[in-house]
Structure formats: C-alpha cells, structure tokens
Design a protein around this motif. Structure first.
Motif, PDB file in Angstrom:
ATOM      1  N   ALA A 234     123.293 -83.453  37.923  1.00  0.00           N
ATOM      2  CA  ALA A 234     122.231 -83.262  38.919  1.00  0.00           C
ATOM      3  C   ALA A 234     121.216 -82.239  38.446  1.00  0.00           C
ATOM      4  O   ALA A 234     120.001 -82.416  38.618  1.00  0.00           O
ATOM      5  N   THR A 235     121.705 -81.168  37.822  1.00  0.00           N
ATOM      6  CA  THR A 235     120.794 -80.161  37.277  1.00  0.00           C
ATOM      7  C   THR A 235     119.953 -80.745  36.155  1.00  0.00           C
ATOM      8  O   THR A 235     118.751 -80.461  36.048  1.00  0.00           O
ATOM      9  N   GLY A 236     120.565 -81.576  35.314  1.00  0.00           N
ATOM     10  CA  GLY A 236     119.828 -82.211  34.228  1.00  0.00           C
ATOM     11  C   GLY A 236     118.725 -83.115  34.735  1.00  0.00           C
ATOM     12  O   GLY A 236     117.607 -83.112  34.209  1.00  0.00           O
ATOM     13  N   ARG A 237     119.028 -83.906  35.759  1.00  0.00           N
ATOM     14  CA  ARG A 237     117.987 -84.785  36.326  1.00  0.00           C
ATOM     15  C   ARG A 237     116.840 -83.980  36.915  1.00  0.00           C
ATOM     16  O   ARG A 237     115.689 -84.428  36.908  1.00  0.00           O
ATOM     17  N   ARG A 238     117.134 -82.794  37.403  1.00  0.00           N
ATOM     18  CA  ARG A 238     116.126 -81.974  38.055  1.00  0.00           C
ATOM     19  C   ARG A 238     115.359 -81.098  37.062  1.00  0.00           C
ATOM     20  O   ARG A 238     114.161 -80.842  37.251  1.00  0.00           O
ATOM     21  N   SER A 239     116.007 -80.634  36.002  1.00  0.00           N
ATOM     22  CA  SER A 239     115.416 -79.590  35.159  1.00  0.00           C
ATOM     23  C   SER A 239     115.131 -80.003  33.724  1.00  0.00           C
ATOM     24  O   SER A 239     114.432 -79.265  33.020  1.00  0.00           O
ATOM     25  N   ASN A 240     115.661 -81.126  33.265  1.00  0.00           N
ATOM     26  CA  ASN A 240     115.464 -81.473  31.860  1.00  0.00           C
ATOM     27  C   ASN A 240     113.984 -81.723  31.569  1.00  0.00           C
ATOM     28  O   ASN A 240     113.337 -82.529  32.245  1.00  0.00           O
ATOM     29  N   PRO A 241     113.408 -81.058  30.573  1.00  0.00           N
ATOM     30  CA  PRO A 241     111.964 -81.193  30.305  1.00  0.00           C
ATOM     31  C   PRO A 241     111.563 -82.571  29.819  1.00  0.00           C
ATOM     32  O   PRO A 241     110.407 -82.975  29.986  1.00  0.00           O
ATOM     33  N   GLU A 328     121.746 -87.993  31.406  1.00  0.00           N
ATOM     34  CA  GLU A 328     123.084 -88.008  32.009  1.00  0.00           C
ATOM     35  C   GLU A 328     124.155 -88.216  30.946  1.00  0.00           C
ATOM     36  O   GLU A 328     125.217 -87.589  30.998  1.00  0.00           O
ATOM     37  N   GLN A 329     123.866 -89.078  29.980  1.00  0.00           N
ATOM     38  CA  GLN A 329     124.835 -89.289  28.896  1.00  0.00           C
ATOM     39  C   GLN A 329     125.014 -88.010  28.078  1.00  0.00           C
ATOM     40  O   GLN A 329     126.133 -87.639  27.711  1.00  0.00           O
ATOM     41  N   GLY A 330     123.885 -87.345  27.762  1.00  0.00           N
ATOM     42  CA  GLY A 330     123.973 -86.107  26.995  1.00  0.00           C
ATOM     43  C   GLY A 330     124.771 -85.037  27.716  1.00  0.00           C
ATOM     44  O   GLY A 330     125.595 -84.346  27.111  1.00  0.00           O
ATOM     45  N   VAL A 331     124.545 -84.906  29.019  1.00  0.00           N
ATOM     46  CA  VAL A 331     125.312 -83.936  29.804  1.00  0.00           C
ATOM     47  C   VAL A 331     126.789 -84.314  29.800  1.00  0.00           C
ATOM     48  O   VAL A 331     127.666 -83.448  29.598  1.00  0.00           O
ATOM     49  N   LEU A 404     125.395 -78.024  26.277  1.00  0.00           N
ATOM     50  CA  LEU A 404     125.395 -78.449  27.678  1.00  0.00           C
ATOM     51  C   LEU A 404     124.221 -77.814  28.426  1.00  0.00           C
ATOM     52  O   LEU A 404     123.536 -78.484  29.208  1.00  0.00           O
ATOM     53  N   LEU A 405     123.992 -76.537  28.180  1.00  0.00           N
ATOM     54  CA  LEU A 405     122.823 -75.887  28.793  1.00  0.00           C
ATOM     55  C   LEU A 405     121.526 -76.585  28.396  1.00  0.00           C
ATOM     56  O   LEU A 405     120.641 -76.819  29.232  1.00  0.00           O
ATOM     57  N   ALA A 406     121.398 -76.932  27.114  1.00  0.00           N
ATOM     58  CA  ALA A 406     120.178 -77.584  26.643  1.00  0.00           C
ATOM     59  C   ALA A 406     120.006 -78.956  27.274  1.00  0.00           C
ATOM     60  O   ALA A 406     118.894 -79.341  27.653  1.00  0.00           O
ATOM     61  N   SER A 407     121.083 -79.713  27.400  1.00  0.00           N
ATOM     62  CA  SER A 407     120.978 -81.047  27.994  1.00  0.00           C
ATOM     63  C   SER A 407     120.597 -80.973  29.464  1.00  0.00           C
ATOM     64  O   SER A 407     120.009 -81.918  30.007  1.00  0.00           O
ATOM     65  N   MET A 408     120.907 -79.859  30.121  1.00  0.00           N
ATOM     66  CA  MET A 408     120.508 -79.676  31.516  1.00  0.00           C
ATOM     67  C   MET A 408     119.088 -79.119  31.629  1.00  0.00           C
ATOM     68  O   MET A 408     118.530 -79.079  32.726  1.00  0.00           O
ATOM     69  N   GLY A 409     118.525 -78.646  30.509  1.00  0.00           N
ATOM     70  CA  GLY A 409     117.197 -78.066  30.548  1.00  0.00           C
ATOM     71  C   GLY A 409     117.182 -76.579  30.844  1.00  0.00           C
ATOM     72  O   GLY A 409     116.147 -76.036  31.255  1.00  0.00           O
ATOM     73  N   LEU A 410     118.301 -75.892  30.637  1.00  0.00           N
ATOM     74  CA  LEU A 410     118.418 -74.481  30.998  1.00  0.00           C
ATOM     75  C   LEU A 410     118.498 -73.547  29.798  1.00  0.00           C
ATOM     76  O   LEU A 410     118.662 -72.343  29.979  1.00  0.00           O
TER      77      LEU A 410
END
Length: 456
Positions: A234-241, A328-331, A404-410
């Motif tokens: 969910a964080t990835g869908r919201r924050s991934n650049p 989502e796959q990357g996360v 994992l942080l990178a895949s979420m965009g964080l």
C-alpha cells in the motif's frame, strides 16, 4: 631517559590512532557523501532544469513576438538615373489573440512533464542511495570474510604443524601431513580470493559514495519497516516515484490530446509593422492588421496527430497499470528476500554453535588417536563455512531491507533524515516558469542561480 622515550612512543601511538577513530564512517555519513558527490544526481537535476525550460518555451507563444530587420540594397539602372542605394529599417510585432486554447494546453502539458521528471529525479536519488547501501554492506562483508580466511589459514597452519609433529613420533602417516598441506594450499587460495574481492568492493564503494572506504562501522539496526507485506505494498502504491511519474505522463498526454483536437479550429493573431527607407527619397510606412487562420485541408495531418495523441493516452494508462503491478511485485520480492535472509541468519547461528561443538570434540578425539587429521580439517572447514554463511546472510538482510524501502519509494534523503543540503527542484522552476528576459529583475536572479550551478 628510557621512561621518557617510552612515554613519547605511547603518546605518538595514541595520537596516531585517535584521528582514525574520529574519522569512522557510518552508513548515514556514507549515504550523505553519496548524495553530495553523485554525478548521476547532478545529471538528472540538469535534465530537470532543461525540462523546466519547456514551460517557458510554451508560455512564450502567448506573448508578443517582436523582431527587427535592416537591409541595404544597391540597384544599377541602365538609364540616365544611374545607380541607387537604399537602406531600410523595420520593426515588426506579432501577437497571438486566440487559438482555441492550444497554447495554454501546451503550457499545462509542459508543467505535467516537469512533475514527471521530478519524480524521475526522486527515483534516481533512491538508486544512488541504494547503491551506496549495497556498497557499504558489501565492504563490511568482505572485510569480515577476509578476517575469517586469515583466521582459517592460521588454524590450518597450526594443524599442519601438529600433523608434522605427530608424524615425526609415528602417530600419523605421511598421508595425514599431505592432507593438511593440501588444505593449507586451498586456504591460501581462499585468502587471495577474499583479498581480491575486497579490493573490488572497495572500488565499487568509491564509485557509489565518491570516496574510498575507511574504518566502516557495523550497522547497528535496520530501518523502520511496515508491519506487514500488504502495508508495504500500500505504501508502494502511494509513494513510489515511478507510479507518480506515469500519472503525470498521463495528464500530460491528455492535455496534448486536447491540444491536438484544438488544432482543427481557427486561430486569430494581430500584427504590426513600421519601416523606414532612406534612398533618393525617404519613405516611412506602417501597417497593422488581424489574421484569421482556418485549417481546411492539410492532407490528413491534423486527424493523424489527434489519433496519435489519443494512442499515447491509452499507452500511458496501460503503462500505469503495469507499473503498479511491477511495484507490488518488487515490494513482494524484497519482503520475501528479507524474510529468507533473516531465516538464514538464524540458521547460520545455530549451525555455528553446532559446528563449534563438533570441531572442539573432533580435535580432542584426534589427540587421543580416535580421529584422523582429515576429520579435524573437515570439522574446521564446516565451522569456517558456517561463519562465512552468517556474514553473507547478515549482509543480505540489510540489502533486502533497504531495497524494500526503495521499492516503497521511501529511500530518500528526507525520509532517512540525512544531513545534506537538499536540492530544491522548485527553485529553478519558479525562476523560469514566467520566461523572464535577461535584463529584468527575475532574469538577473536566474543568472545568479545558473552561476551557482555552473560552479558545482
């Protein structure tokens, strides 16, 4: 005298060690250096500034277009009048009055393109920081592996010495000595390989961080991560650049499609011209007028441009759907890799405890003649392999966590709280979005910004 000399030596040693301790590199300082030294980030920032100029270029079409011209013409006549020389100076002004909104749509599309490239810059920042993390943990890994190989070499050397002593008193055969010698040769090869691998990762560190590694500190804790895989997705869908980038591309394509449709409508422009001609007789002229342009038939070009723009809208929407699945796959992959690495750490720790007990027992039994030299060497190799596996698994834990942080965009400087001078993408955009001229106050401010970037 001897005491003073000894004190001086101790003081010199302490002073020599102190700077090394003070210059210890932490992961945070390495990431800060990577952010500050990255040529890739400088390149991406320059590309973003180039994209910012696209807004100014589009906006300029809504402003008057003023031009000047001068000409000098000599005419030779085969009459009594002879030759004549004429000089003309003219000033023209053209102004778009109405074009069904095409130019304004172009400006808005350019703004969306700027936002898309900003997201691309964030993704580049994540890539730079992730490369620095991986380089940092790999240097730590290879340093520890090198230490294990050195320890293994010392231990096998002791075993070879013991085997030779036992051979001399007839407790073992020449075969036992040869087995120890072979294992020692293999250990030397492993040591050379570990030394080479460490040099390779040191070069990788210099590339990723911008300086050579020095006295790297062990990482004490993992970054803060979501409690569940679903929360991470969910964080990835919201924050991934990357998702944000495609969303802005969709908006830009939709605006370009609306602009293409508006291209089939009329446009109205005004023009004025003033000229002065100096020849045998001085002539001054001026004109002003309106021009209405109506596209009637352009060989199907306008319809083709409209269809192409619509196809790009459909393409970018499909790209967004695919990008969400890819994120989502990357996360999910990084979440699974982190779980596997943690399990491998626990397994390696249990393996080390068991292998240590086995090695101690086999070595004691060998002293009593119940075990051969090969048994001792095999037990020692099992222990060495277990320790190496633990080091590798611990490295994979940190790599997976930051991936994992990178895949979420964080994985950004802001989210990590790095002590860096942030690059503000809005600074240059705000300076150029109104297309300032060089002699204006805004233009001079822009010149100062450009000079700062050129120094960098």
């Amino acid at each position: 005298m001897t005491r003073r000399i000894f004190s001086g030596v101790v003081l010199g040693v302490v002073l020599g060690i102190a700077p090394i301790q003070l210059s210890a590199e932490t992961l945070a300082s390495a990431l800060t250096a990577a952010y500050n030294n990255s040529n890739l980030l400088d390149q991406s920032r320059a590309l973003l500034r180039a994209e910012d100029e696209g807004v100014a270029v589009a906006l300029s079409a809504l402003r008057p277009q003023i031009g000047g011209s001068a000409s000098l013409t000599q005419t030779d006549n085969r009459t009594a009048a002879g030759a004549s020389l004429a000089a003309t100076v003219a000033l023209s002004v053209d102004m778009l009055l109405w074009d069904a909104g095409r130019t304004k749509l172009a400006v808005e599309a350019a703004k969306e393109s700027v936002l898309a490239v900003r997201s691309q810059l964030v993704q580049q920042e994540q890539a730079v920081l992730l490369d620095a993390v991986n380089a940092y943990v790999q240097v730590l890994r290879d340093q520890r592996v090198l230490g294990l190989r050195q320890s293994n070499l010392r231990l096998i050397t002791q075993e070879l010495r013991a085997a030779r002593d036992r051979f001399e008193v007839g407790e073992v055969t020449r075969t036992d000595v040869a087995q120890a010698e072979a294992r020692l040769a293999s250990a030397r090869g492993d040591l050379a390989n570990a030394q080479g691998q460490l040099e390779i990762t040191r070069e990788l560190y210099k590339l990723a961080v911008g300086r050579a590694p020095s006295n790297l500190k062990r990482i004490s804790s993992l970054p803060k991560l979501p409690a569940s895989e679903n929360a991470a997705k969910a964080t990835g869908r919201r924050s991934n650049p990357l998702i944000d980038q495609v969303q802005h591309q969709i908006k830009a394509n939709e605006l370009s499609y609306a602009r293409a449709k508006a291209g089939t409508r009329p446009s109205l422009s005004a023009s004025g011209r003033v000229s002065h001609t100096d020849s045998s007789g001085t002539t001054d002229s001026s004109s002003i007028g309106l021009t209405l342009s109506v596209p009637i038939y352009q060989g199907g070009q306008l319809s083709a441009l409209t269809r192409r723009a619509l196809a790009l809208v459909h393409s970018s929407k499909a790209q967004l759907n695919q990008q969400v699945l890819s994120v989502e796959q990357g996360v999910g992959n990084n979440w699974a890799q982190l779980a596997v690495a943690r399990a491998q750490v626990r397994s390696s720790e249990r393996q080390i405890r068991a292998a240590q007990i086995a090695f101690d027992g086999v070595r004691e039994e060998a002293k009593l003649g119940a075990r051969t030299t090969l048994d001792v060497l095999d037990a020692e190799q099992d222990l060495s392999d277990a320790r190496t596996n633990l080091v590798v698994s611990q490295t994979q834990v940190y790599s997976a966590a930051y991936s994992l942080l990178a895949s979420m965009g964080l994985l950004t400087a802001d989210n990590l709280g790095l002590n860096v001078v942030r690059y503000d993408p809005a600074e240059y955009y705000n300076a150029v979005k109104d297309a300032p001229v060089p002699i204006s106050k805004s233009g001079k401010k822009l010149d100062r910004i450009l000079n700062r970037y050129q120094k960098n």
